[in-house]
Scaffold this motif. Structure first.
Motif, PDB file in Angstrom:
ATOM      1  N   LEU A   1      -7.221   0.640  -6.721  1.00  0.00           N
ATOM      2  CA  LEU A   1      -7.487  -0.799  -6.781  1.00  0.00           C
ATOM      3  C   LEU A   1      -7.080  -1.418  -8.112  1.00  0.00           C
ATOM      4  CD1 LEU A   1     -10.928  -1.012  -4.930  1.00  0.00           C
ATOM      5  CD2 LEU A   1      -8.653  -1.513  -4.034  1.00  0.00           C
ATOM      6  N   PHE A   2      -7.196  -0.669  -9.195  1.00  0.00           N
ATOM      7  CA  PHE A   2      -6.762  -1.190 -10.494  1.00  0.00           C
ATOM      8  C   PHE A   2      -5.260  -1.476 -10.466  1.00  0.00           C
ATOM      9  CE2 PHE A   2     -10.676   0.969 -11.849  1.00  0.00           C
ATOM     10  CZ  PHE A   2     -11.243  -0.020 -12.646  1.00  0.00           C
ATOM     11  N   MET A   3      -4.484  -0.524  -9.922  1.00  0.00           N
ATOM     12  CA  MET A   3      -3.030  -0.698  -9.861  1.00  0.00           C
ATOM     13  C   MET A   3      -2.657  -1.824  -8.902  1.00  0.00           C
ATOM     14  SD  MET A   3      -0.067   2.106  -9.002  1.00  0.00           S
ATOM     15  CE  MET A   3      -0.414   3.035 -10.498  1.00  0.00           C
ATOM     16  N   LEU A   4      -3.338  -1.887  -7.753  1.00  0.00           N
ATOM     17  CA  LEU A   4      -3.055  -2.930  -6.774  1.00  0.00           C
ATOM     18  C   LEU A   4      -3.332  -4.317  -7.345  1.00  0.00           C
ATOM     19  CD1 LEU A   4      -4.429  -1.372  -3.462  1.00  0.00           C
ATOM     20  CD2 LEU A   4      -2.068  -2.016  -3.918  1.00  0.00           C
ATOM     21  N   THR A   5      -4.423  -4.428  -8.105  1.00  0.00           N
ATOM     22  CA  THR A   5      -4.756  -5.711  -8.721  1.00  0.00           C
ATOM     23  C   THR A   5      -3.634  -6.184  -9.636  1.00  0.00           C
ATOM     24  OG1 THR A   5      -7.119  -5.236  -8.659  1.00  0.00           O
ATOM     25  CG2 THR A   5      -6.420  -6.911 -10.207  1.00  0.00           C
TER      26      THR A   5
ATOM     27  N   GLU B   1      -0.495  -5.355  -9.547  1.00  0.00           N
ATOM     28  CA  GLU B   1       0.718  -5.676  -8.788  1.00  0.00           C
ATOM     29  C   GLU B   1       0.583  -6.998  -8.035  1.00  0.00           C
ATOM     30  OE1 GLU B   1       3.467  -4.178  -9.193  1.00  0.00           O
ATOM     31  OE2 GLU B   1       2.625  -2.561 -10.403  1.00  0.00           O
ATOM     32  N   ILE B   2      -0.594  -7.248  -7.435  1.00  0.00           N
ATOM     33  CA  ILE B   2      -0.785  -8.503  -6.694  1.00  0.00           C
ATOM     34  C   ILE B   2      -0.741  -9.698  -7.641  1.00  0.00           C
ATOM     35  CG2 ILE B   2      -2.392  -9.836  -5.266  1.00  0.00           C
ATOM     36  CD1 ILE B   2      -3.490  -7.062  -4.310  1.00  0.00           C
ATOM     37  N   ASP B   3      -1.401  -9.560  -8.785  1.00  0.00           N
ATOM     38  CA  ASP B   3      -1.404 -10.655  -9.758  1.00  0.00           C
ATOM     39  C   ASP B   3       0.016 -10.963 -10.254  1.00  0.00           C
ATOM     40  OD1 ASP B   3      -4.111 -10.612  -9.396  1.00  0.00           O
ATOM     41  OD2 ASP B   3      -4.620  -9.834 -11.373  1.00  0.00           O
ATOM     42  N   LYS B   4       0.803  -9.894 -10.446  1.00  0.00           N
ATOM     43  CA  LYS B   4       2.199 -10.070 -10.891  1.00  0.00           C
ATOM     44  C   LYS B   4       3.029 -10.771  -9.801  1.00  0.00           C
ATOM     45  CE  LYS B   4       4.810  -6.369 -10.910  1.00  0.00           C
ATOM     46  NZ  LYS B   4       5.289  -5.035 -11.328  1.00  0.00           N
ATOM     47  N   LEU B   5       2.852 -10.338  -8.558  1.00  0.00           N
ATOM     48  CA  LEU B   5       3.592 -10.943  -7.450  1.00  0.00           C
ATOM     49  C   LEU B   5       3.200 -12.409  -7.245  1.00  0.00           C
ATOM     50  CD1 LEU B   5       3.440  -7.953  -4.961  1.00  0.00           C
ATOM     51  CD2 LEU B   5       5.550  -9.041  -5.745  1.00  0.00           C
ATOM     52  N   ALA B   6       1.919 -12.703  -7.455  1.00  0.00           N
ATOM     53  CA  ALA B   6       1.439 -14.084  -7.292  1.00  0.00           C
ATOM     54  C   ALA B   6       2.100 -15.001  -8.315  1.00  0.00           C
ATOM     55  CB  ALA B   6      -0.079 -14.128  -7.431  1.00  0.00           C
ATOM     56  N   LEU B   7       2.250 -14.521  -9.536  1.00  0.00           N
ATOM     57  CA  LEU B   7       2.927 -15.318 -10.568  1.00  0.00           C
ATOM     58  C   LEU B   7       4.380 -15.567 -10.188  1.00  0.00           C
ATOM     59  CD1 LEU B   7       1.596 -13.750 -13.903  1.00  0.00           C
ATOM     60  CD2 LEU B   7       1.306 -16.122 -13.157  1.00  0.00           C
TER      61      LEU B   7
ATOM     62  N   LEU C   1       0.830  -1.213   0.000  1.00  0.00           N
ATOM     63  CA  LEU C   1       0.000   0.000   0.000  1.00  0.00           C
ATOM     64  C   LEU C   1       0.862   1.259   0.000  1.00  0.00           C
ATOM     65  CD1 LEU C   1      -2.815  -1.053   2.514  1.00  0.00           C
ATOM     66  CD2 LEU C   1      -2.877  -1.097   0.024  1.00  0.00           C
ATOM     67  N   THR C   2       1.989   1.186   0.680  1.00  0.00           N
ATOM     68  CA  THR C   2       2.895   2.344   0.723  1.00  0.00           C
ATOM     69  C   THR C   2       3.500   2.617  -0.653  1.00  0.00           C
ATOM     70  OG1 THR C   2       3.436   1.899   3.035  1.00  0.00           O
ATOM     71  CG2 THR C   2       4.961   3.314   1.816  1.00  0.00           C
ATOM     72  N   LEU C   3       3.905   1.558  -1.349  1.00  0.00           N
ATOM     73  CA  LEU C   3       4.593   1.725  -2.629  1.00  0.00           C
ATOM     74  C   LEU C   3       3.638   1.899  -3.812  1.00  0.00           C
ATOM     75  CD1 LEU C   3       7.475  -0.904  -2.332  1.00  0.00           C
ATOM     76  CD2 LEU C   3       7.595   1.563  -1.952  1.00  0.00           C
ATOM     77  N   ALA C   4       2.563   1.125  -3.837  1.00  0.00           N
ATOM     78  CA  ALA C   4       1.664   1.134  -5.001  1.00  0.00           C
ATOM     79  C   ALA C   4       0.482   2.072  -4.827  1.00  0.00           C
ATOM     80  CB  ALA C   4       1.173  -0.284  -5.293  1.00  0.00           C
ATOM     81  N   GLY C   5       0.249   2.550  -3.603  1.00  0.00           N
ATOM     82  CA  GLY C   5      -0.885   3.447  -3.391  1.00  0.00           C
ATOM     83  C   GLY C   5      -2.169   2.676  -3.136  1.00  0.00           C
ATOM     84  N   THR C   6      -3.296   3.373  -3.216  1.00  0.00           N
ATOM     85  CA  THR C   6      -4.582   2.767  -2.861  1.00  0.00           C
ATOM     86  C   THR C   6      -5.492   2.565  -4.061  1.00  0.00           C
ATOM     87  OG1 THR C   6      -5.474   4.968  -2.360  1.00  0.00           O
ATOM     88  CG2 THR C   6      -4.498   3.738  -0.527  1.00  0.00           C
TER      89      THR C   6
ATOM     90  N   GLU D   1      11.150  -5.606  -4.537  1.00  0.00           N
ATOM     91  CA  GLU D   1      11.841  -5.910  -5.791  1.00  0.00           C
ATOM     92  C   GLU D   1      10.959  -5.712  -7.025  1.00  0.00           C
ATOM     93  OE1 GLU D   1      14.149  -9.695  -7.935  1.00  0.00           O
ATOM     94  OE2 GLU D   1      13.440  -9.864  -5.853  1.00  0.00           O
ATOM     95  N   LEU D   2       9.664  -6.012  -6.913  1.00  0.00           N
ATOM     96  CA  LEU D   2       8.835  -6.107  -8.114  1.00  0.00           C
ATOM     97  C   LEU D   2       7.745  -5.047  -8.269  1.00  0.00           C
ATOM     98  CD1 LEU D   2       8.297  -9.985  -8.193  1.00  0.00           C
ATOM     99  CD2 LEU D   2       9.796  -8.654  -9.656  1.00  0.00           C
ATOM    100  N   VAL D   3       7.307  -4.440  -7.192  1.00  0.00           N
ATOM    101  CA  VAL D   3       6.173  -3.514  -7.303  1.00  0.00           C
ATOM    102  C   VAL D   3       6.574  -2.247  -8.033  1.00  0.00           C
ATOM    103  CG1 VAL D   3       4.630  -1.992  -5.989  1.00  0.00           C
ATOM    104  CG2 VAL D   3       4.861  -4.384  -5.343  1.00  0.00           C
ATOM    105  N   SER D   4       5.790  -1.904  -9.044  1.00  0.00           N
ATOM    106  CA  SER D   4       6.038  -0.678  -9.812  1.00  0.00           C
ATOM    107  C   SER D   4       5.512   0.522  -9.026  1.00  0.00           C
ATOM    108  CB  SER D   4       5.309  -0.742 -11.162  1.00  0.00           C
ATOM    109  OG  SER D   4       5.690  -1.877 -11.886  1.00  0.00           O
ATOM    110  N   ARG D   5       6.339   1.528  -8.920  1.00  0.00           N
ATOM    111  CA  ARG D   5       5.935   2.734  -8.196  1.00  0.00           C
ATOM    112  C   ARG D   5       5.338   3.750  -9.164  1.00  0.00           C
ATOM    113  NH1 ARG D   5      10.242   0.505  -5.882  1.00  0.00           N
ATOM    114  NH2 ARG D   5      10.615   0.624  -3.636  1.00  0.00           N
ATOM    115  N   SER D   6       4.196   4.295  -8.800  1.00  0.00           N
ATOM    116  CA  SER D   6       3.615   5.377  -9.596  1.00  0.00           C
ATOM    117  C   SER D   6       4.444   6.640  -9.357  1.00  0.00           C
ATOM    118  CB  SER D   6       2.167   5.622  -9.169  1.00  0.00           C
ATOM    119  OG  SER D   6       2.142   6.100  -7.832  1.00  0.00           O
TER     120      SER D   6
END
Length: 340
Positions: free
Chosen positions: A182-186, A188-194, A175-180, A209-214
């Motif tokens: 929901l489209f962006m969080l989805t 990022e979570i899907d990418k991390l799950a893979l 939440l700190t890195l990707a913000g709030t 390592e993987l979360v893209s920062r806006s």
């Protein structure tokens, strides 16, 4: 709460009528998607699913579809978008609706149909008889911004949907890195799950390592470095943003907005406002208020006042062309380095 409705849908516990409204379009779209996924199978979609725009189609036409027996399946799913007649908002739509027909349908909804009214309206008109009847007969979901606890629960559930788990610390960092958003969080979570692979756990190291920062989140980190008096690190982030072709004027605007938020949070907290009250008062997400409150504690009042003055000067220089736009933020950071 919308997450409770999602759980019911996944258990195939359906209401004959849903009303989805609010400004968080992701939650509306996700609820529609879940209904389509769990109410009908792939073969049934072709015969038992229909969608209507109520700004163009009379309600009675859509209701005729809802009253038609399903073909090769147990139920029908009818999406009715833009039900402007449930709000006090003025609409340019010229479609006339026989709302008596809808009132009659609600008295005895077709047991084999699910109808879904959906619109990105801030609120419904509670004075209308039809709105009250829909609340009695169906499930009404307000798609509003999730609070911090709801957001964290949503992140965990999204991870679970991908058959992975996620550490508490990783949720906070996400939440700190990707913000709030929901489209962006989805995404990022899907990418991390893979990356984590099925059955494993998303860790805080993976998030880093993987979360893209806006751009906004990069500015938050830049501000955090200023808060920690790490001006050299703030310079590095600024130069990285320039390499990514971010516009200096946009960076300045977001930077000013973040410090304005810190200043407002500090002032309102001094007056005794809680985080939820502050969020409602200045209309930002409570999680952003929480982060800003942490940063505000590390500034003296006179330091924040000085920073606000420096940013006002920088804004004036950018608008008058008094200095090269890339140098404006550099000068701001140099002046902070010399002592606020």
């Amino acid at each position: 709460m919308v997450l409770d409705v999602w759980k019911q849908i996944k258990k195939k516990q359906f209401s004959p009528v849903y009303v989805l409204y609010g400004t968080e379009s992701f939650l509306i779209n996700e609820t529609k998607h879940l209904l389509m996924k769990y109410a009908l199978n792939e073969e049934e979609m072709e015969f038992n699913f229909a969608t209507y725009d109520l700004e163009e189609t009379p309600i009675e036409v859509a209701l005729e579809d809802a009253e038609t027996f399903p073909f090769m399946g147990e139920r029908r799913l009818i999406l009715m978008n833009n039900p402007y007649f449930l709000t006090a908002e003025k609409s340019k739509a010229k479609t006339e609706h026989n709302l008596k027909k809808l009132e009659s349908y609600l008295q005895e909804p077709a047991p084999y149909s699910i109808i879904v009214f959906a619109g990105s309206y801030e609120k419904l008109d509670e004075r209308k008889k039809l709105t009250k009847e829909l609340k009695r007969k169906g499930i009404v979901v307000e798609a509003k911004k999730l609070n911090e606890q709801e957001l964290k629960l949503w992140v965990k559930e999204r991870a679970a949907l991908n058959r992975v788990s996620i550490d508490e610390e990783a949720v906070e960092q996400m939440l700190t890195l990707a913000g709030t958003n929901l489209f962006m969080l989805t995404t990022e979570i899907d990418k991390l799950a893979l990356y984590a692979t099925e059955g494993n756990t998303i860790t805080v190291a993976m998030v880093h390592e993987l979360v893209s920062r806006s751009l906004e989140q990069n500015i938050f980190v830049l501000v955090d470095n200023i808060v920690q008096r790490k001006i050299d690190a703030a310079f590095r982030i600024y130069y990285d943003l320039l390499k990514q072709n971010e516009e200096p004027i946009k960076i300045l605007s977001i930077l000013s907005g973040q410090f304005r938020l810190i200043y407002q949070v500090k002032e309102l907290a001094r007056k005794g406002y809680g985080q939820q009250q502050i969020a409602g008062s200045i209309k930002v997400h409570p999680f952003r208020v929480k982060l800003a409150a942490g940063q505000a504690k590390l500034f003296k009042d006179e330091e924040l006042t000085k920073i606000m003055q420096l940013l006002a000067e920088a804004d004036y220089q950018s608008k008058t062309g008094a200095m090269n736009k890339e140098l404006i933020i550099e000068m701001f950071l140099f002046r902070l380095q010399g002592g606020i």
